[in-house]
Design an enzyme around this catalytic site. Structure first.
Site, mmCIF file in Angstrom:
data_model
loop_
_atom_site.group_PDB
_atom_site.id
_atom_site.type_symbol
_atom_site.label_atom_id
_atom_site.label_comp_id
_atom_site.label_asym_id
_atom_site.label_seq_id
_atom_site.Cartn_x
_atom_site.Cartn_y
_atom_site.Cartn_z
ATOM 1 N N ASP A 193 9.592 1.898 2.009
ATOM 2 C CA ASP A 193 10.108 1.928 0.630
ATOM 3 C C ASP A 193 11.329 1.000 0.510
ATOM 4 O O ASP A 193 12.302 1.315 -0.189
ATOM 5 C CB ASP A 193 10.461 3.350 0.171
ATOM 6 C CG ASP A 193 10.530 3.458 -1.352
ATOM 7 O OD1 ASP A 193 10.266 2.461 -2.041
ATOM 8 O OD2 ASP A 193 10.873 4.547 -1.844
ATOM 9 N N HIS A 247 6.180 8.320 0.331
ATOM 10 C CA HIS A 247 7.474 8.908 0.697
ATOM 11 C C HIS A 247 7.546 10.426 0.568
ATOM 12 O O HIS A 247 8.321 10.960 -0.232
ATOM 13 C CB HIS A 247 8.633 8.239 -0.059
ATOM 14 C CG HIS A 247 8.405 7.902 -1.510
ATOM 15 N ND1 HIS A 247 7.943 8.813 -2.419
ATOM 16 C CD2 HIS A 247 8.610 6.750 -2.200
ATOM 17 C CE1 HIS A 247 7.862 8.234 -3.608
ATOM 18 N NE2 HIS A 247 8.253 6.983 -3.488
ATOM 19 N N HIS A 296 9.150 -3.195 -1.669
ATOM 20 C CA HIS A 296 9.434 -3.795 -2.987
ATOM 21 C C HIS A 296 9.988 -5.195 -2.771
ATOM 22 O O HIS A 296 11.041 -5.355 -2.154
ATOM 23 C CB HIS A 296 10.446 -2.947 -3.765
ATOM 24 C CG HIS A 296 9.939 -1.575 -4.092
ATOM 25 N ND1 HIS A 296 9.231 -1.298 -5.238
ATOM 26 C CD2 HIS A 296 10.015 -0.410 -3.413
ATOM 27 C CE1 HIS A 296 8.904 -0.011 -5.254
ATOM 28 N NE2 HIS A 296 9.364 0.553 -4.157
ATOM 29 N N LEU A 297 9.265 -6.204 -3.272
ATOM 30 C CA LEU A 297 9.700 -7.588 -3.057
ATOM 31 C C LEU A 297 10.389 -8.194 -4.280
ATOM 32 O O LEU A 297 10.955 -9.272 -4.187
ATOM 33 C CB LEU A 297 8.521 -8.464 -2.619
ATOM 34 C CG LEU A 297 7.988 -8.165 -1.204
ATOM 35 C CD1 LEU A 297 6.827 -9.101 -0.865
ATOM 36 C CD2 LEU A 297 9.090 -8.283 -0.159
HETATM 37 O O1 DOR Z 1 14.222 4.726 -4.618
HETATM 38 C C1 DOR Z 1 13.296 4.144 -5.151
HETATM 39 N N1 DOR Z 1 13.372 2.841 -5.465
HETATM 40 N N2 DOR Z 1 12.202 4.815 -5.471
HETATM 41 C C2 DOR Z 1 11.212 4.283 -6.212
HETATM 42 O O2 DOR Z 1 10.244 4.950 -6.445
HETATM 43 C C3 DOR Z 1 11.345 2.911 -6.748
HETATM 44 C C4 DOR Z 1 12.228 2.122 -5.903
HETATM 45 C C5 DOR Z 1 12.650 0.832 -6.524
HETATM 46 O O3 DOR Z 1 11.796 0.120 -7.056
HETATM 47 O O4 DOR Z 1 13.829 0.519 -6.464
HETATM 48 ZN ZN ZN Z 2 8.971 2.583 -3.777
HETATM 49 ZN ZN ZN Z 3 8.397 5.720 -5.175
#
Ligand code: DOR
Ligand code: ZN
Ligand code: ZN
Length: 396
Positions: free
Chosen positions: A265, A192, A20-21
């Site tokens: 993740d 995950h 996630h950026l």
């Molecule tokens: O823990 C998580 N964080 N799971 C997700 O599916 C989304 C992610 C996030 O975007 O922070």
């Molecule tokens: Zn994620």
């Molecule tokens: Zn996720």
């Protein structure tokens, strides 16, 4: 320049299918630039940037923008993941074909944060994906099953009274989408994987000849729900940390190849979104800069995975799943290479304020590890060396 790799391990550059950026939308927590530096320091040469940005990456306008930003920064190949639907809780399929045909050449489609909970919509998405030859990455979280549920059926979360995602919320979607992928002739990738039951379902689906692949995060391999005792919000993540027996099953599955690869993740969050009560904190933890160290500690040092296997689970398999032909493979003499040099004996301690990420939500703060990437090369250019990332734009 001659680089002395003595005592180190040379591996193909790592490929992260799940990063996630936060650009566009939450540039205070991570940008393509800061996340690319974190990736290079972690030994990555390609990352897949998740679609739950703001605006959501549900059109080529957004996915092409993310791709171009990655190119400008030039520290890692940033591949945008497209959203399956318009908006994260959308009821309408996104123009996946337009995103696949854009300069960002989207190969993986997903709805992170919220999975496609509607089975009919998912069936249509898988049919569309099959026609395009792209993969659907399924976050395997049925939101309706969180109502009235604890984080899992195990004793710790129940005793602590923590709400969250029960095992069934994950496993029901894994089973459902394995069947839907079979019927659509599509490829589905499980994000995950976090339960022993998911491992059993993956074995079953493979046995049926279904095109299903899966990833596991470093934190689900190393950490378990004993961490939740302190109610420290840094340990809040989706899917949640589960029982030690789940972590053991996930390690076994990665060793056996039932789970294909490791994906971080990497989920940066601002301090104010993580400082509150456990239940109110945003879920997610950092991963890019610590993934290799965690994998080495939990699976290489005790035995289980060889360094050859690390190349498989962190580079070759993810590159294959995503259809990248320029990553995760041996290079011919004279060809610019994507490589990471790992020092297996580097003894270092994670300091949350020393990470390149703009956020500090690492669950490994003050923990010590042995292995560390010390040099990363993207197409033959140094992107990180001895803990320092190259300047953005320098390698273009
Ligand atoms: O823990 C998580 N964080 N799971 C997700 O599916 C989304 C992610 C996030 O975007 O922070
Ligand atoms: Zn994620
Ligand atoms: Zn996720």
């Amino acid at each position: 320049e001659v680089i002395d790799g003595g005592g180190r391990v040379l591996l193909p550059g790592f490929v992260d299918l799940h990063t996630h950026l936060r650009e566009p939308g939450r540039e205070d927590t991570e940008t393509v630039e800061s996340g690319s530096a974190a990736a290079a320091l972690g030994g990555y040469t390609a990352v897949f940037a998740m679609a739950n940005t703001n605006p959501v990456a549900d059109s080529a306008v957004v996915t092409d923008h993310v791709y171009r930003r990655g190119q400008e920064v030039g520290l890692v190949d940033v591949h945008p993941v497209g959203a399956v639907t318009i908006g994260l809780k959308g009821e309408k399929l996104a123009e996946m074909g337009m995103m696949a045909a854009g300069v960002g050449r989207v190969r993986i489609f997903s709805d992170d944060g919220v999975c496609v909970a509607d089975p009919l919509l998912m069936r249509r998405a898988l049919e569309y994906a099959a026609s395009l030859g792209v993969v659907i990455a399924q976050h395997a979280e049925e939101p309706r099953l969180t109502i009235g549920a604890v984080a899992h059926e195990g004793p710790t979360a129940a005793r602590l009274g923590l709400a969250g995602w029960p095992r069934a919320a994950e496993e029901a979607i894994v089973a459902r989408d394995a069947l839907l992928a079979r019927d659509a002739g599509a490829r589905v990738h499980i994000c995950h994987a976090s339960t022993a039951g998911t491992v059993e379902l993956l074995k079953w689906a493979r046995g049926q000849g279904i095109s299903i692949t899966a990833e596991v995060t470093p934190h689900h391999l190393l950490l378990d729900d004993s961490r939740l005792e302190t109610f420290d919000a840094v340990n809040r993540v989706n899917p949640p940390l589960r029982e030690a027996s789940d972590a053991a099953a996930l390690r076994e599955a990665l060793i056996d190849g039932v789970i294909d690869c490791v994906a971080t993740d990497h989920a940066p969050h601002a301090e104010q979104d993580k400082c509150c009560e456990f239940a109110a904190a945003r879920p997610g933890m950092l991963g890019l800069e610590t993934a290799l160290a965690v994998v080495a500690q939990v699976l290489v040092e005790p035995g289980g995975l060889s360094w050859r296997d690390v190349a498989r689970v962190m580079s070759e398999r993810p590159a294959q799943i995503a259809g990248l032909d320029d990553q995760g493979r041996p290079v011919a003499v004279g060809e610019p290479a994507n490589l990471v040099l790992v020092d297996p004996d580097h003894a270092w301690t994670v300091r949350s304020d020393e990470l390149a990420s703009l956020s500090a939500n690492t669950p490994y703060a003050e923990m010590s590890f042995d292995a560390k990437p010390v040099l990363t090369l993207l197409r033959g250019r140094v992107t990180a060396r001895d803990g320092v990332a190259a300047d953005p734009g320098e390698n273009r």
